[in-house]
Design a protein around this motif. Structure first.
Motif, PDB file in Angstrom:
ATOM      1  N   ARG A  79      27.436  43.672  33.719  1.00 15.21           N
ATOM      2  CA  ARG A  79      26.079  43.457  34.251  1.00 15.21           C
ATOM      3  C   ARG A  79      25.027  43.822  33.204  1.00 15.21           C
ATOM      4  NH1 ARG A  79      27.535  45.285  39.305  1.00 15.21           N
ATOM      5  NH2 ARG A  79      26.920  47.404  38.801  1.00 15.21           N
ATOM      6  N   ARG A  80      25.293  44.945  32.525  1.00 18.21           N
ATOM      7  CA  ARG A  80      24.341  45.413  31.524  1.00 18.21           C
ATOM      8  C   ARG A  80      24.196  44.371  30.417  1.00 18.21           C
ATOM      9  NH1 ARG A  80      26.659  50.543  30.368  1.00 18.21           N
ATOM     10  NH2 ARG A  80      27.613  49.533  28.591  1.00 18.21           N
ATOM     11  N   ASP A  81      25.348  43.878  29.947  1.00 14.47           N
ATOM     12  CA  ASP A  81      25.305  42.877  28.884  1.00 14.47           C
ATOM     13  C   ASP A  81      24.540  41.647  29.326  1.00 14.47           C
ATOM     14  OD1 ASP A  81      26.798  44.600  27.505  1.00 14.47           O
ATOM     15  OD2 ASP A  81      28.653  43.429  27.528  1.00 14.47           O
ATOM     16  N   GLN A  82      24.725  41.297  30.597  1.00 14.20           N
ATOM     17  CA  GLN A  82      24.084  40.085  31.080  1.00 14.20           C
ATOM     18  C   GLN A  82      22.567  40.265  31.119  1.00 14.20           C
ATOM     19  OE1 GLN A  82      26.345  38.875  34.384  1.00 14.20           O
ATOM     20  NE2 GLN A  82      25.274  36.956  34.651  1.00 14.20           N
ATOM     21  N   ARG A  85      21.218  40.098  27.706  1.00 13.00           N
ATOM     22  CA  ARG A  85      21.099  38.735  27.209  1.00 13.00           C
ATOM     23  C   ARG A  85      19.876  38.067  27.799  1.00 13.00           C
ATOM     24  NH1 ARG A  85      26.785  38.402  26.700  1.00 13.00           N
ATOM     25  NH2 ARG A  85      27.010  38.208  28.938  1.00 13.00           N
TER      26      ARG A  85
ATOM     27  N   ARG B  44      34.619  42.768  26.298  1.00 16.26           N
ATOM     28  CA  ARG B  44      33.784  42.111  27.305  1.00 16.26           C
ATOM     29  C   ARG B  44      32.860  41.069  26.699  1.00 16.26           C
ATOM     30  NH1 ARG B  44      31.801  47.285  26.602  1.00 16.26           N
ATOM     31  NH2 ARG B  44      29.561  47.436  26.223  1.00 16.26           N
ATOM     32  N   ARG B  45      32.682  41.134  25.385  1.00 16.80           N
ATOM     33  CA  ARG B  45      31.852  40.114  24.752  1.00 16.80           C
ATOM     34  C   ARG B  45      32.510  38.736  24.841  1.00 16.80           C
ATOM     35  NH1 ARG B  45      28.239  43.220  24.802  1.00 16.80           N
ATOM     36  NH2 ARG B  45      27.505  44.627  23.185  1.00 16.80           N
ATOM     37  N   ALA B  49      28.803  34.824  30.321  1.00 15.42           N
ATOM     38  CA  ALA B  49      28.099  35.033  31.584  1.00 15.42           C
ATOM     39  C   ALA B  49      28.227  33.778  32.434  1.00 15.42           C
ATOM     40  CB  ALA B  49      26.639  35.345  31.309  1.00 15.42           C
TER      41      ALA B  49
END
Lengths: 257, 177
Positions: A79-82, A85, B44-45, B49
């Motif tokens: 979630r954080r990565d999203q 982004r 996770r990269r 998404a």
């Protein structure tokens, strides 16, 4: 109407049981089964087996806590990565300008000299000014939703740059991360009340120094900048007076110690 | 504790079933899931998404299993476990729970590739193409695996006969990736 029964194969029956068919294909299979009691019985048996298998594999034991913890940690990170982004877009313009400048100027330590307006600005500041121009041109064109909060921890995780604590009253208009030879930099554009449109620019200089905040003027914009460690922070505002901007820079730098 | 649905927690039961179907050993299955979650966190990269979260997790789990499985020792351990699964006598099912337990045993002694295919398709409800992509085989191959697995289970049901435990020579065809 005669069904095209001969077109139904073993594979079709399996696909029917496995729920892999669209409605039209299902129709065809059901039509066929209505004339083929043996095949129909087999399909029923398979459906029955499938349901039993699902029951047989119903979760019997509780999920171990370690798995739950690991799962939660993973989804948080995703979630954080999203979100990150969503906040950050790579901006080639700023990147090119910055990389070009840094490569051009060489990466000597920032010298703390008196800067006279006639002198060319420090490369970091020049890069900041160019990036700011690019982002000001781009801002009205943005179709993306505005970002209203920044997570310094996330940005730090992504770039390794520790951001100062910004005034909560400032409104974030835009944030970007851009690559540079020394690692990523961050540009954030605020609407900062009396100071007008304020750009904060954190960029790696490739050398270690501690420079106290000081003020310059370039093309009518006030520029205050300071360096802590490897990161230079440049503030540019298009309104308000220089003293106020310098004060802001001093406050920001003090949040980094 | 959040009350928000957590997409990964939602996938845990399916992941655990898949791990069990692959390893046929509950302890090992738990280890596999744990390691897959950690590996997912590290990589996770690699998850895009909006991508297929379940497919991504399944393929990580599968790779963890294959990595561990390269050792002969794990192989032997699993063969012993399977031997323990195969019951000596299959009585007429008296109640449903017993019958389900027997069906589970019959499922567990299916050949590796058939077991995996049937679990993903029949229990987890993946599409043929999803499973084929996961296992790295053509869709036709996958479909025939599912068909053969079904035929064996029907045999088990009709015969009431004891399903013949297969000799797990060489086990999974890891090179077929």
């Amino acid at each position: 109407m005669q069904p095209a029964s001969d077109a139904i194969s073993e594979l079709d029956l399996n696909a029917y049981v496995d729920d892999q068919l669209d409605d039209w294909q299902r129709l065809r299979v059901e039509e066929y089964l209505s004339h083929q009691p043996e095949a129909a019985a087999r399909v029923m048996q398979d459906l029955h087996l499938r349901r039993e298998l699902r029951l047989a594999f119903a979760p019997g034991r509780d999920t171990p806590g370690t798995q739950r913890a690991a799962a939660t940690r993973l989804s948080r990170a995703l979630r954080r990565d999203q979100r990150l982004r969503g906040v950050i877009r790579l901006v080639p313009v700023a990147a090119l300008v910055l990389a070009g400048w840094l490569a051009n100027e060489g990466l000597g330590p920032l010298s703390v000299g008196r800067v006279v307006a006639s002198q060319p600005p420090h490369p970091v500041i020049a890069a900041a000014l160019s990036a700011r121009e690019a982002s000001i041109i781009r801002l009205p064109m943005r179709s993306q939703p505005q970002i209203h909060e920044l997570d310094p921890a996330e940005l730090r995780a992504a770039t390794g740059i520790l951001l100062p604590r910004f005034d909560r009253a400032w409104e974030i208009r835009d944030a970007q991360v851009f690559p540079s030879p020394q690692g990523p930099g961050i540009e954030i554009v605020f609407d900062a009340g009396e100071l007008g449109r304020l750009t904060h620019f954190a960029v790696r200089t490739g050398s270690f120094a501690v420079t106290l905040p000081h003020l310059e003027t370039h093309r009518g914009d006030n520029v205050a900048w300071f360096q802590i460690g490897e990161t230079a922070h440049v503030l540019i505002s298009d309104r308000g007076d220089g003293a106020a901007l310098l004060k802001v820079a001093e406050n920001l730098s003090s949040t980094l110690y | 504790m959040t009350t928000k649905p957590d997409p990964i927690l939602d996938q845990l039961p399916a992941l655990r079933r898949y791990a069990l179907a692959l390893s046929r050993d509950e302890g090992e299955a738990d280890d596999l899931v744990q390691e897959a979650l950690l590996r997912g966190h590290e990589n996770r990269r690699s998850f895009r998404a909006g991508g297929n979260l379940r497919g991504w997790l399944f393929s990580i789990l599968r790779n963890v299993f294959l990595d561990r499985n390269r050792s002969r020792r794990a192989e032997r351990k699993r063969e012993e476990a399977v031997a323990a699964y195969a019951p000596d006598v299959i009585e007429a099912p008296q109640d449903h729970a017993l019958r389900l337990a027997q069906l589970r045993q019959a499922f567990m002694i299916l050949p590796d590739d058939q077991r995996e295919a049937l679990l993903l398709v029949a229990i987890e409800g993946l599409t043929y193409s999803e499973v084929a992509a996961l296992a790295g085989v053509p869709v036709g191959t996958l479909m025939s695996r599912v068909g053969r697995a079904r035929a064996r289970l029907r045999e088990f049901e009709e015969g009431g006969a004891r399903p013949r435990p297969l000799k797990l020579v060489g086990g999974r065809d890891a090179a077929g990736k």
